[in-house]
Design a protein around this motif. Structure first.
Motif, short mmCIF file in Angstrom:
data_model
loop_
_atom_site.label_atom_id
_atom_site.label_comp_id
_atom_site.label_asym_id
_atom_site.label_seq_id
_atom_site.Cartn_x
_atom_site.Cartn_y
_atom_site.Cartn_z
N ASN A 81 45.83 -30.74 14.40
CA ASN A 81 45.81 -30.66 15.75
C ASN A 81 44.67 -31.01 16.47
OD1 ASN A 81 46.02 -29.74 18.48
ND2 ASN A 81 46.94 -27.84 17.98
N ALA A 82 44.77 -31.98 17.16
CA ALA A 82 43.50 -32.57 17.64
C ALA A 82 42.79 -31.59 18.68
CB ALA A 82 43.69 -33.92 18.38
N SER A 119 31.47 -23.86 -3.01
CA SER A 119 32.20 -24.77 -3.61
C SER A 119 31.01 -26.04 -4.23
CB SER A 119 33.23 -25.69 -2.69
OG SER A 119 33.84 -26.78 -3.35
N ARG A 120 31.55 -26.64 -5.40
CA ARG A 120 30.54 -27.70 -5.80
C ARG A 120 30.72 -28.84 -4.93
NH1 ARG A 120 32.73 -31.95 -7.50
NH2 ARG A 120 35.05 -31.91 -8.43
N LEU A 121 31.63 -28.89 -4.14
CA LEU A 121 32.03 -30.08 -3.13
C LEU A 121 31.22 -29.78 -1.89
CD1 LEU A 121 35.92 -29.85 -3.70
CD2 LEU A 121 34.42 -31.65 -4.71
N ALA A 122 30.76 -30.99 -1.64
CA ALA A 122 29.93 -30.95 -0.41
C ALA A 122 30.99 -31.28 1.02
CB ALA A 122 29.08 -32.31 -0.25
N THR A 123 30.98 -30.15 1.61
CA THR A 123 32.04 -29.97 2.79
C THR A 123 31.54 -30.41 4.11
OG1 THR A 123 31.66 -27.66 2.78
CG2 THR A 123 33.50 -28.30 1.42
N VAL A 124 32.57 -31.00 4.88
CA VAL A 124 32.47 -31.75 6.27
C VAL A 124 33.48 -31.22 7.04
CG1 VAL A 124 31.79 -33.74 7.85
CG2 VAL A 124 31.00 -33.55 5.25
N ALA A 125 32.97 -30.28 8.27
CA ALA A 125 33.91 -29.83 9.11
C ALA A 125 34.17 -30.83 10.19
CB ALA A 125 33.50 -28.48 9.42
N CYS A 126 35.18 -31.28 10.07
CA CYS A 126 35.73 -32.36 11.32
C CYS A 126 36.31 -31.53 12.49
CB CYS A 126 36.54 -33.35 10.94
SG CYS A 126 37.25 -34.39 12.08
N LEU A 127 35.14 -31.37 13.84
CA LEU A 127 35.81 -30.56 14.82
C LEU A 127 35.94 -31.20 15.95
CD1 LEU A 127 32.82 -28.07 14.05
CD2 LEU A 127 35.12 -27.61 13.43
N THR A 128 37.49 -31.81 15.99
CA THR A 128 37.81 -32.17 17.33
C THR A 128 38.16 -31.25 18.39
OG1 THR A 128 38.34 -34.11 16.27
CG2 THR A 128 39.22 -34.04 18.48
N GLY A 129 38.83 -30.16 17.87
CA GLY A 129 39.28 -29.26 18.58
C GLY A 129 38.39 -27.64 18.52
N HIS A 130 38.95 -26.88 19.27
CA HIS A 130 38.38 -25.65 19.36
C HIS A 130 38.14 -24.78 17.95
CE1 HIS A 130 38.56 -25.60 23.85
NE2 HIS A 130 39.61 -25.86 23.57
N GLN A 243 42.04 -38.72 16.38
CA GLN A 243 40.67 -38.12 16.20
C GLN A 243 39.65 -39.17 15.48
OE1 GLN A 243 40.99 -34.08 14.30
NE2 GLN A 243 43.27 -34.42 14.61
N ASN A 244 39.97 -40.30 15.79
CA ASN A 244 39.34 -41.37 15.11
C ASN A 244 37.93 -41.49 15.20
OD1 ASN A 244 39.08 -43.78 13.78
ND2 ASN A 244 39.28 -44.99 15.17
N ALA A 245 37.30 -41.12 16.18
CA ALA A 245 35.81 -41.09 16.24
C ALA A 245 35.21 -40.05 15.52
CB ALA A 245 35.26 -40.97 17.67
N VAL A 246 35.52 -38.82 15.65
CA VAL A 246 35.24 -37.69 14.81
C VAL A 246 35.59 -37.90 13.44
CG1 VAL A 246 34.78 -35.24 14.85
CG2 VAL A 246 35.46 -36.47 16.86
#
Length: 318
Positions: A81-82, A119-130, A243-246
């Motif tokens: 949900n964008a 997590s051992r994984l590097a995590t990136v939150a992609c926040l287009t919405g609230h 959400q292409n740009a983010v």
């Protein structure tokens, strides 16, 4: 020390896989082993609220990538949900709760904290919405946060906000979640934000360090378009590209993380996080008892019922 953290290796070949959750596809997953990047897409309409089942699927999905895809070094956490990353806890879990289910629900959220923050994984939150309340928690538990600067979503004006706004609902953020905000934006700012239930717009969130990057709608890195398209789960490609740009900027950062030698990156991450993860594990039962006792107080239940009624009234007015 916490023994579950494992360091994966590097990768030289490209391989894409698209997986989905067995529990109603609450989480859609894409794997790009060639670039060492994965994506987890929150997919519980309409607002990705965190029920016990949703929490369990987030944890399961993180562990699945961790254990089954050692070539993957970074993960993008995004929303189908964008307009909404996650609206936070599912209020249905809190109003007149089942006394047997409530502790299990809370432990499922604690487990998300342990699995995502540790997590051992590097995590990136992609926040287009609230990202209010526990939606903000999900973002803060990640290693990096990319937020939409605002503009339009689905043809409507949209300005996303982020913060722990629990006091506006008549409840309080749990101590470990509040302390995560303190560590993210500093003591005084967090103290005031927690008291007021502040939701921050993008530029303010960037200024105080709640997010790491904001992205205008016209910022698109076309060189990563094909890689991102291949990464996205098949059922999500069309709606996610709104959400292409983010997403592009999130992918760029995830790819940067994936190139860092994992042994060094994970060790550095645990320098700042292992103490807090161990504290959660040690105090897990106490925290559960505290939450269940707090949320079942009549005054708190009254506040929650009023909040639900406001939501229903607002929905009818649309």
């Amino acid at each position: 020390m916490i023994s579950r953290f494992r360091i994966g290796g590097s990768v030289a070949i490209r391989h894409h896989r698209h997986l989905s959750s067995a529990a109603g596809e609450l989480i859609q997953t894409g794997i790009d082993e060639g670039n060492g990047v994965a994506i987890l897409v929150l997919n519980r309409p309409p607002a990705n609220s965190l029920s016990m089942e949703m929490n369990e699927e987030i944890s399961r999905s993180i562990k699945s990538i961790d254990e089954n895809h050692p070539k993957v070094q970074s993960v993008i956490l995004a929303s189908s949900n964008a307009a909404i990353f996650s609206a936070g806890l599912d209020v249905a879990e809190l109003v007149a709760p089942d006394p047997d289910r409530l502790p299990q629900f809370w432990k499922s959220l604690q487990q998300v904290y342990i699995d995502l923050y540790g997590s051992r994984l590097a995590t990136v939150a992609c926040l287009t919405g609230h990202a209010p309340a526990a939606g903000c928690f999900l973002a803060m538990a990640c290693d990096y946060r990319v937020m939409y600067a605002g503009g339009t979503v689905n043809g409507r004006k949209h300005m996303p906000k982020i913060g722990l706004n629990e006091t506006q609902l008549g409840i309080a953020a749990p101590p470990w979640m509040g302390q995560l905000l303190v560590r993210t934006i500093g003591f005084r700012r967090a103290e005031l934000a927690l008291a007021m239930g502040t939701l921050f717009p993008p530029h303010t969130a960037l200024e105080i360090g709640l997010v790491d990057e904001i992205v205008p709608s016209d910022t698109v890195e076309s060189s990563n378009h094909d890689a991102l398209q291949a990464l996205l789960p098949d059922k999500m490609k069309d709606q996610m590209m709104q959400q292409n740009a983010v997403l592009q900027q999130s992918y760029i950062q995830a790819a940067r993380f994936a190139k860092v030698p994992p042994q060094a990156r994970v060790a550095s991450k645990m320098l700042t996080r292992s103490e807090h993860l161990e504290d959660m594990i040690a105090k897990r039962e106490h925290d559960t008892d505290h939450f269940c006792g707090f949320i079942t107080q009549e005054e708190v239940q009254c506040n929650l019922r009023e909040y639900v009624q406001k939501l229903k009234t607002k929905s009818k007015q649309k």
